[in-house]
Design a protein around this motif. Sequence first.
Motif, PDB file in Angstrom:
ATOM      1  N   ASP A   1       0.792  -1.237   0.000  1.00  0.00           N
ATOM      2  CA  ASP A   1       0.000   0.000   0.000  1.00  0.00           C
ATOM      3  C   ASP A   1       0.825   1.288   0.000  1.00  0.00           C
ATOM      4  O   ASP A   1       0.268   2.373   0.179  1.00  0.00           O
ATOM      5  CB  ASP A   1      -1.009   0.036   1.172  1.00  0.00           C
ATOM      6  N   GLY A   2       2.132   1.180  -0.185  1.00  0.00           N
ATOM      7  CA  GLY A   2       2.931   2.402  -0.310  1.00  0.00           C
ATOM      8  C   GLY A   2       2.641   3.067  -1.649  1.00  0.00           C
ATOM      9  O   GLY A   2       1.973   2.501  -2.518  1.00  0.00           O
TER      10      GLY A   2
ATOM     11  N   ALA B   1       0.650  -0.232  -4.182  1.00  0.00           N
ATOM     12  CA  ALA B   1      -0.398  -1.096  -3.607  1.00  0.00           C
ATOM     13  C   ALA B   1      -0.740  -2.260  -4.537  1.00  0.00           C
ATOM     14  O   ALA B   1      -0.911  -2.062  -5.739  1.00  0.00           O
ATOM     15  CB  ALA B   1      -1.648  -0.256  -3.356  1.00  0.00           C
TER      16      ALA B   1
ATOM     17  N   LYS C   1       3.692  -6.667   4.449  1.00  0.00           N
ATOM     18  CA  LYS C   1       2.552  -6.004   5.081  1.00  0.00           C
ATOM     19  C   LYS C   1       2.919  -5.422   6.438  1.00  0.00           C
ATOM     20  O   LYS C   1       3.861  -5.891   7.086  1.00  0.00           O
ATOM     21  CB  LYS C   1       1.406  -7.013   5.259  1.00  0.00           C
ATOM     22  N   ARG C   2       2.135  -4.426   6.866  1.00  0.00           N
ATOM     23  CA  ARG C   2       2.301  -3.898   8.214  1.00  0.00           C
ATOM     24  C   ARG C   2       1.859  -4.942   9.234  1.00  0.00           C
ATOM     25  O   ARG C   2       1.091  -5.832   8.863  1.00  0.00           O
ATOM     26  CB  ARG C   2       1.434  -2.637   8.366  1.00  0.00           C
TER      27      ARG C   2
ATOM     28  N   ASN D   1       1.812   8.372   2.470  1.00  0.00           N
ATOM     29  CA  ASN D   1       0.418   8.085   2.131  1.00  0.00           C
ATOM     30  C   ASN D   1      -0.235   7.109   3.115  1.00  0.00           C
ATOM     31  O   ASN D   1      -1.442   6.925   3.090  1.00  0.00           O
ATOM     32  CB  ASN D   1       0.297   7.543   0.695  1.00  0.00           C
ATOM     33  N   LEU D   2       0.572   6.505   3.989  1.00  0.00           N
ATOM     34  CA  LEU D   2      -0.013   5.646   5.027  1.00  0.00           C
ATOM     35  C   LEU D   2      -0.112   6.429   6.343  1.00  0.00           C
ATOM     36  O   LEU D   2       0.011   5.869   7.437  1.00  0.00           O
ATOM     37  CB  LEU D   2       0.813   4.368   5.208  1.00  0.00           C
TER      38      LEU D   2
ATOM     39  N   LEU E   1       3.391   7.138   8.431  1.00  0.00           N
ATOM     40  CA  LEU E   1       3.704   5.956   9.238  1.00  0.00           C
ATOM     41  C   LEU E   1       5.205   5.866   9.522  1.00  0.00           C
ATOM     42  O   LEU E   1       6.023   6.000   8.614  1.00  0.00           O
ATOM     43  CB  LEU E   1       3.254   4.702   8.475  1.00  0.00           C
TER      44      LEU E   1
ATOM     45  N   GLU F   1      -4.451   8.404  11.849  1.00  0.00           N
ATOM     46  CA  GLU F   1      -5.126   7.212  11.325  1.00  0.00           C
ATOM     47  C   GLU F   1      -6.262   6.841  12.277  1.00  0.00           C
ATOM     48  O   GLU F   1      -6.031   6.499  13.443  1.00  0.00           O
ATOM     49  CB  GLU F   1      -4.134   6.044  11.180  1.00  0.00           C
TER      50      GLU F   1
ATOM     51  N   ASP G   1      -6.989   9.832   2.826  1.00  0.00           N
ATOM     52  CA  ASP G   1      -6.851   8.572   2.110  1.00  0.00           C
ATOM     53  C   ASP G   1      -7.511   7.508   3.004  1.00  0.00           C
ATOM     54  O   ASP G   1      -6.967   7.149   4.058  1.00  0.00           O
ATOM     55  CB  ASP G   1      -5.356   8.266   1.909  1.00  0.00           C
TER      56      ASP G   1
ATOM     57  N   THR H   1      -7.355   7.752   6.883  1.00  0.00           N
ATOM     58  CA  THR H   1      -6.166   8.483   7.307  1.00  0.00           C
ATOM     59  C   THR H   1      -6.173   9.928   6.817  1.00  0.00           C
ATOM     60  O   THR H   1      -6.409  10.179   5.636  1.00  0.00           O
ATOM     61  CB  THR H   1      -4.917   7.757   6.748  1.00  0.00           C
TER      62      THR H   1
END
Length: 300
Positions: A36-37, A50, A68-69, A99-100, A103, A248, A272, A275
């Motif tokens: 998802d970056g 993503a 994944k996170r 964009n996350l 993070l 978030e 997004d 977030t």
Amino acid sequence: MSSEELQATGGTEVVEIALQLAMASTGRSKFVSIEDGHHGNSLGTMSVGASEYREGLPNLLRGCLKVKRPLDANAVDRVERRLRKRDVAAFITEPIIGNLGALVPDALFMRGLQRLCRRYGTLLILDEVATGFGRTGRLFASELFGLAPDIMTLAKAITGGHAGMGATVATERVARAAEGKVNVYSTYGWHPLSVEAALANLAYLRAHQTHLLKDVAERSEDFRCRLLQMDFGSPVDIRVTGLAIGLEFEDGAYAGALAGRCRKAGLILGIDDDTLTLFPALTISRRTVHEGLDILERCL
Ligand SMILES: Cc1ncc(COP(=O)(O)O)c(C=O)c1O
């Protein structure tokens, strides 16, 4: 870092060049990135973004694996499983993932990543298109983790946002190994107007870096203190690294509604899914920070 530069018009192109350099210099074709970056809008850069992009564009690059996170110490093992076969050209990530929701990966993850990349001959590409030139309170966010990437991508703030330009910076070792194998030409790459804007911006940064980064640190604390005291209508993870700020929310609908109310009241926030992001100008005044946060607070 001793280096060679390639010329580009912006973020997508510099990442594209970085991917090509990594393939050419290692002779490998696979990539690993964070699920998802975001690294740009071309087929190559979307291939390391993503996985959901593949639903609409099934023929993105093959051999692009995702991690994944959460990006914590346990994720280091998941990275190792992907690098062990020594067929991965590069691991690409932002040091702070914009964009996350700005993070912040665990420092153990980032240091483990660098160690594994070295062990398995995989290049580490740090995408500093959004975080470069002071955004996170350091000149480059890589410094937050003490990392030495093989390739770094720069754009956006290289001209202070006044003109389109980007630079892919590689170590001499990578540049030598790829010499003659990557032939990048971009009509507007390093256009004279953009170069003038970049030189003026870099001269400003050189002259005022200490002062600017001190201001970023102070404004960052203003944001942190106020945001932590706010009574949001949904559980929220508040992340403040310099002026890369993300919220978030557990409840995505609340995030969307809040952004809508703020917009009507005169405050634009990045959104997004669940977030919200705040990436204000590094020269923002204390007064403007509080004006913006007053609007946010009234809209909660
Ligand atoms: C980390 C990162 N990489 C690459 C890009 C792509 O940059 P551009 O929009 O200049 O093509 C962006 C854009 O937002 C970005 O944030």
